[in-house]
Design an enzyme around this catalytic site. Structure first.
Site, PDB file in Angstrom:
ATOM      1  N   ASP A 186     -19.519  -0.470  -2.136  1.00  0.00           N
ATOM      2  CA  ASP A 186     -18.075  -0.675  -2.014  1.00  0.00           C
ATOM      3  C   ASP A 186     -17.765  -0.669  -0.519  1.00  0.00           C
ATOM      4  O   ASP A 186     -17.642   0.392   0.087  1.00  0.00           O
ATOM      5  CB  ASP A 186     -17.317   0.431  -2.737  1.00  0.00           C
ATOM      6  N   GLU A 235     -19.018  -5.274  -3.899  1.00  0.00           N
ATOM      7  CA  GLU A 235     -17.674  -5.637  -4.341  1.00  0.00           C
ATOM      8  C   GLU A 235     -17.071  -6.639  -3.363  1.00  0.00           C
ATOM      9  O   GLU A 235     -17.203  -6.489  -2.145  1.00  0.00           O
ATOM     10  CB  GLU A 235     -16.790  -4.389  -4.427  1.00  0.00           C
ATOM     11  N   ASP A 266     -14.785   6.341  -3.125  1.00  0.00           N
ATOM     12  CA  ASP A 266     -15.613   5.237  -2.626  1.00  0.00           C
ATOM     13  C   ASP A 266     -16.993   5.245  -3.291  1.00  0.00           C
ATOM     14  O   ASP A 266     -17.516   4.201  -3.664  1.00  0.00           O
ATOM     15  CB  ASP A 266     -15.758   5.331  -1.104  1.00  0.00           C
TER      16      ASP A 266
END
Length: 170
Positions: free
Chosen positions: A11, A71, A143
């Site tokens: 991420d 992502e 996160d």
């Protein structure tokens, strides 16, 4: 039965880049590790990107993933923030590529829909589902939980991606 696949989910973020490693064996998922790579906001951008690069390189080296999922960038209203996030995302893409790993990319809405069942789920809902799907996971940050969600999304969609790739070749 297919051999276990170790998946690193990332991420991306300039301040904190979340990472999570899972093992996928058929329909079973297992937690390996997760955390964040942080950059020092007092440093110049180039140094912060180097910190992310070095941190992600250590994670790839330590956990030896078979595949990586990142992502996609969420569109930001602030152009400067979007640009910096894009640069951090570039680091997240190039580190595994330099290690010879295949990298898949997933939209945030698809990640949330895969893990939570709703494309616009909030971070608390994602964290809750990570605890359900990976009971041994100890996510100390949103996160890291988001990165595990990216890895889970890849575990669920990798078969279809492979099939589509085969159809393009054949």
């Amino acid at each position: 039965m297919n051999p276990p696949i170790r998946i690193l989910g990332i991420d991306p973020g300039l301040r904190k880049t979340g990472w999570g490693v899972v093992v996928s064996e058929g329909s079973k998922l297992g937690f390996v590790a997760c955390g964040c790579v942080e950059s020092d906001g007092a440093l110049p951008l180039s140094e912060r990107l180097r910190q992310l690069h070095d941190g992600l390189s250590r994670i790839v080296s330590s956990f030896s993933p078979d595949e990586v999922a990142v992502e996609e960038t969420f569109v930001n209203r602030d152009p400067q923030s979007a640009l910096k996030l894009g640069q951090a995302r570039g680091v997240a893409l190039v580190v595994p590529a330099l290690a010879g790993l295949s990298v898949a990319e997933y939209a945030a809405n698809l990640v949330k829909k895969t893990v939570v069942g709703v494309g616009h789920a909030d971070k608390k809902q994602v964290q809750m589902m990570i605890r359900v799907l990976l009971p041994k996971a100890e996510t100390k940050s949103a996160d890291a939980a988001d990165a595990l969600a990216v890895a889970i999304c890849h575990a669920q969609h990798r078969g279809m991606r492979a099939l589509v790739a085969q159809m393009r070749v054949g």
